[in-house]
Motif scaffolding. Structure first.
Motif, short mmCIF file in Angstrom:
data_model
loop_
_atom_site.label_atom_id
_atom_site.label_comp_id
_atom_site.label_asym_id
_atom_site.label_seq_id
_atom_site.Cartn_x
_atom_site.Cartn_y
_atom_site.Cartn_z
N ASP A 152 40.47 33.49 31.37
CA ASP A 152 39.74 32.24 31.12
C ASP A 152 39.82 31.81 29.66
N LEU A 153 40.37 32.65 28.82
CA LEU A 153 40.32 32.43 27.38
C LEU A 153 40.86 31.07 26.94
N SER A 154 42.03 30.69 27.38
CA SER A 154 42.63 29.42 26.93
C SER A 154 41.80 28.22 27.36
N ASP A 155 41.33 28.23 28.60
CA ASP A 155 40.53 27.10 29.09
C ASP A 155 39.20 27.00 28.35
N VAL A 156 38.54 28.14 28.17
CA VAL A 156 37.25 28.13 27.48
C VAL A 156 37.44 27.74 26.02
#
Length: 83
Positions: free
Chosen positions: A36-40
């Motif tokens: 989820d890192l890139s989206d968050v």
């Protein structure tokens, strides 16, 4: 007016580039699923962009400010009205 907007854009992008690695590491420590890192990260920086006119700290404070946004964004019970 246009030069002030351009200046704000340039200031934001400069501060974003400078703080991105630290903010990314901090955010990774907050997330249980690193997928989820890139989206968050993108959502956190959208919030930071929208609220940049309210930022009154120094260049060094920007990273701390962005990390607070990360903390609020990933909180189990988001603080309504803060983001």
């Amino acid at each position: 007016m246009r030069s002030k907007i351009k200046s704000n854009n340039e200031d934001f992008l400069r501060l974003l580039a400078k703080s991105e690695p630290i903010v990314r590491s901090y955010l990774r420590s907050l997330l249980q699923d690193y997928h989820d890192l890139s989206d968050v990260m993108q959502n956190v920086f959208i919030v930071a962009w929208k609220k940049f006119s309210q930022f009154e700290g120094s260049d060094d404070d920007f990273c701390k400010w962005a990390c607070v946004i990360c903390l609020l964004y990933t909180s189990p019970s988001p603080r309504d009205g803060l983001l």
